[in-house]
Design an enzyme around this catalytic site. Structure first.
Site, mmCIF file in Angstrom:
data_model
loop_
_atom_site.group_PDB
_atom_site.id
_atom_site.type_symbol
_atom_site.label_atom_id
_atom_site.label_comp_id
_atom_site.label_asym_id
_atom_site.label_seq_id
_atom_site.Cartn_x
_atom_site.Cartn_y
_atom_site.Cartn_z
ATOM 1 N N ASP A 98 0.855 -1.180 0.000
ATOM 2 C CA ASP A 98 0.000 0.000 0.000
ATOM 3 C C ASP A 98 0.896 1.237 0.000
ATOM 4 O O ASP A 98 1.070 1.913 1.012
ATOM 5 C CB ASP A 98 -0.929 -0.032 1.221
ATOM 6 C CG ASP A 98 -2.014 1.034 1.126
ATOM 7 O OD1 ASP A 98 -2.053 1.760 0.111
ATOM 8 O OD2 ASP A 98 -2.816 1.147 2.067
ATOM 9 N N THR A 142 6.629 2.704 0.411
ATOM 10 C CA THR A 142 7.505 3.838 0.658
ATOM 11 C C THR A 142 6.976 5.091 -0.025
ATOM 12 O O THR A 142 6.628 5.070 -1.215
ATOM 13 C CB THR A 142 8.921 3.535 0.125
ATOM 14 O OG1 THR A 142 9.473 2.444 0.850
ATOM 15 C CG2 THR A 142 9.860 4.731 0.239
ATOM 16 N N ASN A 171 11.003 -7.573 -8.077
ATOM 17 C CA ASN A 171 10.411 -6.298 -8.465
ATOM 18 C C ASN A 171 11.481 -5.231 -8.606
ATOM 19 O O ASN A 171 12.496 -5.250 -7.922
ATOM 20 C CB ASN A 171 9.333 -5.878 -7.448
ATOM 21 C CG ASN A 171 9.876 -4.955 -6.373
ATOM 22 O OD1 ASN A 171 9.972 -3.741 -6.564
ATOM 23 N ND2 ASN A 171 10.265 -5.530 -5.233
ATOM 24 N N ARG A 172 11.241 -4.335 -9.549
ATOM 25 C CA ARG A 172 12.068 -3.133 -9.655
ATOM 26 C C ARG A 172 11.145 -1.926 -9.873
ATOM 27 O O ARG A 172 11.310 -1.152 -10.811
ATOM 28 C CB ARG A 172 13.108 -3.271 -10.784
ATOM 29 C CG ARG A 172 12.582 -3.685 -12.137
ATOM 30 C CD ARG A 172 13.631 -3.490 -13.233
ATOM 31 N NE ARG A 172 13.162 -3.889 -14.522
ATOM 32 C CZ ARG A 172 13.301 -5.110 -15.063
ATOM 33 N NH1 ARG A 172 13.930 -6.061 -14.392
ATOM 34 N NH2 ARG A 172 12.826 -5.361 -16.267
ATOM 35 N N PHE A 212 9.981 2.839 -6.155
ATOM 36 C CA PHE A 212 9.269 3.857 -5.356
ATOM 37 C C PHE A 212 8.256 4.640 -6.192
ATOM 38 O O PHE A 212 8.200 5.893 -6.140
ATOM 39 C CB PHE A 212 10.248 4.864 -4.713
ATOM 40 C CG PHE A 212 11.125 4.314 -3.627
ATOM 41 C CD1 PHE A 212 10.923 3.068 -3.067
ATOM 42 C CD2 PHE A 212 12.186 5.078 -3.137
ATOM 43 C CE1 PHE A 212 11.751 2.584 -2.058
ATOM 44 C CE2 PHE A 212 13.013 4.621 -2.130
ATOM 45 C CZ PHE A 212 12.801 3.367 -1.595
ATOM 46 N N ASN A 225 6.662 4.225 5.880
ATOM 47 C CA ASN A 225 8.002 3.956 5.364
ATOM 48 C C ASN A 225 8.375 5.081 4.394
ATOM 49 O O ASN A 225 7.641 5.357 3.450
ATOM 50 C CB ASN A 225 7.947 2.581 4.678
ATOM 51 C CG ASN A 225 9.267 2.140 4.110
ATOM 52 O OD1 ASN A 225 9.878 2.841 3.328
ATOM 53 N ND2 ASN A 225 9.697 0.935 4.484
ATOM 54 N N SER A 231 16.192 -0.230 -0.325
ATOM 55 C CA SER A 231 15.597 -0.702 -1.576
ATOM 56 C C SER A 231 16.683 -0.766 -2.649
ATOM 57 O O SER A 231 17.440 0.188 -2.830
ATOM 58 C CB SER A 231 14.498 0.251 -2.034
ATOM 59 O OG SER A 231 14.177 -0.052 -3.381
ATOM 60 N N ASN A 245 16.141 -0.668 -5.757
ATOM 61 C CA ASN A 245 15.611 -0.152 -7.022
ATOM 62 C C ASN A 245 15.722 1.355 -7.202
ATOM 63 O O ASN A 245 15.191 1.912 -8.155
ATOM 64 C CB ASN A 245 14.153 -0.590 -7.176
ATOM 65 C CG ASN A 245 14.054 -2.102 -7.179
ATOM 66 O OD1 ASN A 245 14.839 -2.765 -7.848
ATOM 67 N ND2 ASN A 245 13.135 -2.647 -6.394
ATOM 68 N N THR A 246 16.371 2.018 -6.246
ATOM 69 C CA THR A 246 16.698 3.438 -6.396
ATOM 70 C C THR A 246 18.219 3.501 -6.398
ATOM 71 O O THR A 246 18.840 3.181 -5.383
ATOM 72 C CB THR A 246 16.107 4.263 -5.226
ATOM 73 O OG1 THR A 246 14.689 4.160 -5.286
ATOM 74 C CG2 THR A 246 16.512 5.721 -5.292
ATOM 75 N N LYS A 281 15.091 0.376 8.028
ATOM 76 C CA LYS A 281 14.919 -0.878 7.279
ATOM 77 C C LYS A 281 16.191 -1.173 6.496
ATOM 78 O O LYS A 281 16.650 -0.352 5.704
ATOM 79 C CB LYS A 281 13.716 -0.778 6.335
ATOM 80 C CG LYS A 281 13.447 -2.095 5.617
ATOM 81 C CD LYS A 281 12.056 -2.139 5.064
ATOM 82 C CE LYS A 281 11.793 -3.429 4.318
ATOM 83 N NZ LYS A 281 10.468 -3.484 3.741
ATOM 84 N N ASN A 325 14.845 -5.936 3.738
ATOM 85 C CA ASN A 325 14.263 -5.606 2.436
ATOM 86 C C ASN A 325 14.532 -6.771 1.467
ATOM 87 O O ASN A 325 14.973 -7.844 1.887
ATOM 88 C CB ASN A 325 14.895 -4.304 1.916
ATOM 89 C CG ASN A 325 13.904 -3.476 1.114
ATOM 90 O OD1 ASN A 325 13.213 -4.018 0.236
ATOM 91 N ND2 ASN A 325 13.807 -2.207 1.396
#
Ligand SMILES: Cc1cc2nc3c(=O)[nH]c(=O)nc-3n(C[C@H](O)[C@H](O)[C@H](O)COP(=O)(O)O)c2cc1C
Length: 367
Positions: free
Chosen positions: A69, A90, A115-116, A119, A143, A179, A181-182, A221, A250
């Site tokens: 969410d 996030t 997943n990528r 954010f 988050n 994460s 992915n950033t 995290k 993560n």
């Protein structure tokens, strides 16, 4: 119900089916009696599982992990599914679309997801409006992260902005520096950068605490791809900055046990079953350093009550799930909660904390 829907949902692209399932869930809550129906199906009443932590009273230790969410749209529906707490986000200061599709991949035979997303979210202002509109029906962790276009040298400003934007709506705030992915985000876990980030956030926490007259705990995290020395450094920082919790972990950029799988070469973070042992090992190492002085929220590959128990005995005080919810649907929450409740009952203890402490000391004595 989810057992019948799942084959249809899994015919669609992973991200589309994700969004459709959440939309359907929200529709149920909008119908008269919808929320009562969800609660009748999924709610848990298990006083023995109440957890007192970070000045909060969690009705059970099973939380929703961040990322499902992202925009605080589904918290009412999620709270009816029997979770003890929800971690939303996030969220970043400004809205951003995330990485281009396709960016979410299912690996059903491994109970995993890569997943990528990067954010993708509506930004702090709209996020807070959603929270305000819905009111509060659960313990809420928020988050926070930085925008992709913000260089690491300016990242602290992003975290501070979002921290103060969400402070009044959060029961705790999770600082996401893990994460994959950033680009560069995980470098914020390095000692010097993290030290500075945490001291500025603690400073802000004190200032906001004074004006708002409420203390909102801070959790950090972390990644499952840290070596032992790095975990020790993070534990030292968590102690020296008097953090309230560490969330471990993560997603991973490694691909344990997935050699030859068609999706393994996809870039992104891996979650679900293959992550389980990696994240448990991080929790064990963290616990050996922290010894209960900072809370641990365990997340990574939890599919059932046995997995949840393993994380608790390894050192977690609370646990979270994400990927198992995608594969098993909301029943998984109830199954974990009732499995843990049975453990308490058969142990002869009265609370989960007591049962876990007994199991941890048993392991200690066997060494
Ligand atoms: C699709 C997807 C999106 C995620 N997005 C976020 C996120 O925005 N922020 C975050 O801290 N973690 C995010 N996560 C990581 C989860 O919160 C969790 O740490 C990880 O998936 C391990 O738990 P699991 O094995 O139960 O899924 C995401 C995970 C998935 C699968």
């Amino acid at each position: 119900m989810y057992r019948f829907l799942r084959p249809l949902l899994f015919l669609l692209d992973a991200e589309q089916s994700h969004n459709l399932a959440l939309f359907a869930l929200r529709c149920v809550t909008l119908f008269p009696g919808g929320r009562s129906l969800l609660r009748a199906l999924y709610a848990n009443r298990t006083p023995a599982l109440t957890v007192e932590l970070m000045g909060l009273r969690f009705p059970n230790p099973v939380g929703l992990a961040a990322g499902l969410d992202k925009n605080a749209r589904y918290q009412k529906a999620m709270s009816d599914l029997g979770f003890g707490f929800l971690e939303l986000g996030t969220v970043t200061p400004l809205p951003q679309t995330g990485n281009p599709p396709k960016r979410l991949f299912r690996l059903p035979e491994s109970g995993a997801i890569i997943n990528r997303l990067g954010f993708n979210n509506i930004g702090a202002t709209a996020f807070v409006q959603n929270l305000r509109r819905q009111g509060k029906s659960s313990i809420i962790g928020i988050n926070i992260g930085k925008n992709k276009d913000t260089a690491n040298e300016q990242a602290i400003e992003d975290y501070l902005k979002t921290f103060s934007a969400v402070y009044a709506y959060a029961d705790y705030v999770a600082i996401n520096v893990s994460s994959p992915n950033t680009p560069g985000l995980r470098d914020l876990q390095d000692r010097r950068r993290l030290d500075e980030l945490l001291s500025r956030l603690k400073h802000e926490q004190v200032a906001l605490g004074k004006t708002r007259r409420v203390y909102v705990p801070i959790a950090i995290k972390i990644s499952p791809d840290l070596d032992d020395d790095h975990i020790t450094t993070i534990a030292e920082l968590a102690l020296s900055h008097r953090l309230d919790a560490v969330i471990a972990t993560n997603t991973t950029i490694s691909r344990p046990g997935l050699e030859g799988h068609p999706h393994t070469s996809e870039q992104g973070g891996l979650s679900g079953r293959p992550l389980k042992h990696l994240s448990t090992a991080v929790i064990k190492k963290l616990y050996s350093e922290l010894q209960g002085r900072v809370a641990i929220i365990g997340v990574g590959g939890i599919e059932n009550a046995e997995d949840a128990w393993e994380k608790l005995v390894a050192g977690a005080d609370l646990i979270q799930v994400y990927t198992a919810l995608i594969y098993q649907g909301p029943r998984v929450v109830q199954e974990i909660v009732s499995g843990l409740a049975s453990r308490v009952e058969t142990s002869g203890c009265t609370t989960l904390a007591e049962t876990v402490a007994k199991a941890r000391s048993g392991i200690h004595l066997m060494r």
